[in-house]
Scaffold this motif. Structure first.
Motif, mmCIF file in Angstrom:
data_model
loop_
_atom_site.group_PDB
_atom_site.id
_atom_site.type_symbol
_atom_site.label_atom_id
_atom_site.label_comp_id
_atom_site.label_asym_id
_atom_site.label_seq_id
_atom_site.Cartn_x
_atom_site.Cartn_y
_atom_site.Cartn_z
ATOM 1 N N UNK A 1 -7.006 -4.995 8.151
ATOM 2 C CA UNK A 1 -6.800 -6.158 7.485
ATOM 3 C C UNK A 1 -6.867 -6.150 5.781
ATOM 4 N N UNK A 2 -7.937 -5.421 5.553
ATOM 5 C CA UNK A 2 -8.216 -5.199 3.998
ATOM 6 C C UNK A 2 -6.699 -4.709 3.317
ATOM 7 N N UNK A 3 -6.555 -3.339 4.083
ATOM 8 C CA UNK A 3 -5.149 -2.722 3.570
ATOM 9 C C UNK A 3 -3.917 -3.619 3.578
ATOM 10 N N UNK A 4 -3.666 -4.382 4.462
ATOM 11 C CA UNK A 4 -2.700 -5.087 4.892
ATOM 12 C C UNK A 4 -2.544 -6.113 3.846
ATOM 13 N N UNK A 5 -3.875 -6.785 3.552
ATOM 14 C CA UNK A 5 -3.669 -7.835 2.526
ATOM 15 C C UNK A 5 -3.395 -7.164 1.227
ATOM 16 N N UNK A 6 -4.096 -6.119 0.754
ATOM 17 C CA UNK A 6 -3.850 -5.192 -0.299
ATOM 18 C C UNK A 6 -2.519 -4.650 -0.593
ATOM 19 N N UNK A 7 -1.917 -4.220 0.529
ATOM 20 C CA UNK A 7 -0.581 -3.887 0.563
ATOM 21 C C UNK A 7 0.568 -4.883 0.458
ATOM 22 N N UNK A 8 0.031 -5.915 0.826
ATOM 23 C CA UNK A 8 1.000 -7.171 0.850
ATOM 24 C C UNK A 8 1.204 -7.601 -0.697
#
Length: 477
Positions: A35-42
């Motif tokens: 979740x953290x990387x998906x939010x950052x990556x987005x």
């Protein structure tokens, strides 16, 4: 309505009615790190790596820091509103489901469609851009071949399972985060004079930040760049899309929200400070990426190639997230009985394959429209994409206010919630003001006015389609 759904239950589990033995349930496979990387990556994309220099050039260093600071705060408040709703009602495609419930089914349908179209348009541009970047290393190869390769790669990652998508996004985003950390660390060493940088015989320090005044072009450019900066933070709402496939959402989503905000603030504002301190604001990345300018000045070997690789990763990350988001929007629309129920069918691994193929086909049609109808269809899709995200933020704030209103009418307290928005109702109200202000600004400035016009047309069409659909359905009863 219960305050919190049981997290172990798959989204759509009760909807297995699309044909005999059909699967319509998604699987909760995402963890906090995903979740953290998906939010950052987005959020971390070409806007930071390529366009941030232009923002510095327009608003000056302090103006840019202020604009990004306001943008980061707005996104954090959006995430707080989303976090309360997503932990109470963890459903895939969450914000359109919330819009249907707390505003109306026509709005829920419209929000889902404009969000789907936004990512669909992005898919077409991302695959094209990826092919063009690889051609810089292999100039004799056709760009379409590389684009086709990346299309197959991203489709396969999404088709295998939700975990394969999440793992890929984790590593795509990880490369971007690593590049920013290295950039900030090396930049700080150069600012302090620990390592040499071209053009300076002493430690540069932070004098460039205010060398020509706090706002060298006046305060007005801060407003004109705000819409661009807000759009740069688009992507955090992906946490809501993933809610239905997240393990223990009441614990993992709030954790991802708080962690993501501080990292975004440090990464974005830290990068802007380093760029502005080492490069005069007048030519901070106007011609090329400010990251490349700083690395070149420090003497980092192959600076251009390194940044091309990072940008390629950012593009593939956006394509990966875009295909996932558009697929889940179709699944959610089908699960809510707003489009044919066949789109909610899933494989045994919980992948809505028909919706996935449809979303990928939409991306390919967007890619085709960039060649055959670039001045009309493709321009409408791409230019209105940023506004679509901001409209989602407006809807989230309204839904959060109405959700609390419903709780109050039922005599329930916020203490029943696994996660609640602090400083309510100030947070959703500020989100409304800032997001609506961004939409208004896009109409004030001529360069963005067409985006607003295209978005208004698309919204009107969506409401019209839903109205006709409801009318036809009513006559059949």
């Amino acid at each position: 309505m219960t305050a919190v759904m049981k997290p172990e239950r798959s989204t759509g589990e009760s909807e297995r009615t699309v044909g005999e033995n059909a699967h319509t349930g998604l699987q909760r496979k995402m963890e906090t790190r995903h979740l953290m990387m998906i939010a950052l990556g987005g959020v971390i994309g070409t806007g930071l790596f390529l366009s941030s220099g232009y923002t510095i050039h327009q608003a000056g260093p302090i103006g840019t820091i202020l604009a990004y600071g306001i943008g980061a705060l707005n996104v954090y408040m959006v995430m707080l509103c989303l976090g309360e709703l997503a932990t109470a009602m963890p459903q895939t495609g969450s914000f359109h489901v919330y819009a249907k419930r707390f505003i109306g089914p026509a709005t829920g349908f419209t929000v889902a469609i404009i969000y789907f179209l936004a990512w669909m348009g992005a898919l077409g541009s991302e695959f094209t851009a990826a092919g063009l970047i690889v051609r810089k290393w292999f100039p004799d190869s056709p760009a379409w071949a590389w684009s086709a390769l990346f299309i197959v790669l991203i489709f396969t990652l999404n088709a295998l399972s939700v975990r394969s998508f999440a793992e890929a996004e984790f590593w795509f985003a990880g490369i971007k985060v690593a590049a920013i950390i290295v950039f900030i660390a090396i930049g700080l060493l150069a600012i302090l004079g620990i390592i040499p940088i071209a053009g300076y015989t002493h430690a540069p320090g932070f004098g460039n930040l205010i060398r020509d005044g706090v706002f060298p072009n006046g305060f007005a450019p801060v407003f004109s760049t705000m819409s661009t900066v807000v759009f740069a933070f688009a992507g955090t709402e992906l946490l809501g899309v993933t809610a239905g496939e997240t393990k223990d959402p009441s614990r993992n989503i709030p954790k991802a929200i708080h962690t993501t905000f501080w990292r975004l603030a440090i990464f974005f504002i830290g990068s802007i400070v380093v760029m502005s301190a080492l490069i005069p604001w007048q030519n901070a990345g106007v011609e090329q990426s400010p990251f490349v300018l700083v690395f070149d000045a420090i003497g980092l070997p192959f600076a251009g190639d390194i940044m091309n690789f990072v940008v390629l990763t950012a593009i593939l990350s956006a394509a990966n997230s875009g295909l996932y988001a558009s697929t889940r929007m179709l699944w959610s629309l089908s699960n809510e009985r707003m489009i044919p129920r066949v789109f909610s069918r899933t494989t045994k691994r919980g992948v809505p394959l028909i919706a996935l193929c449809t979303a990928m086909l939409g991306g390919l049609l967007a890619l085709l429209s960039s060649v055959t109808a670039a001045s009309v269809i493709y321009l409408a899709l791409v230019s209105s994409a940023g506004l679509a995200i901001v409209i989602v933020w407006v809807v989230l704030a309204v839904c959060e206010l109405r959700f609390r209103g419903e709780m109050k009418r039922e005599g329930r307290s916020e203490r029943e919630l696994a996660f609640h928005t602090p400083a309510w109702p100030a947070v959703p109200i500020v989100v409304l003001v800032l997001s609506v202000g961004t939409i208004v600004l896009s109409g004030v400035y001529e360069s963005m006015r067409s985006s607003l016009i295209y978005m208004i047309v698309i919204i009107v069409l969506c409401y019209a389609v839903y109205g006709v659909k409801s009318l036809v359905a009513g006559r059949r009863r």
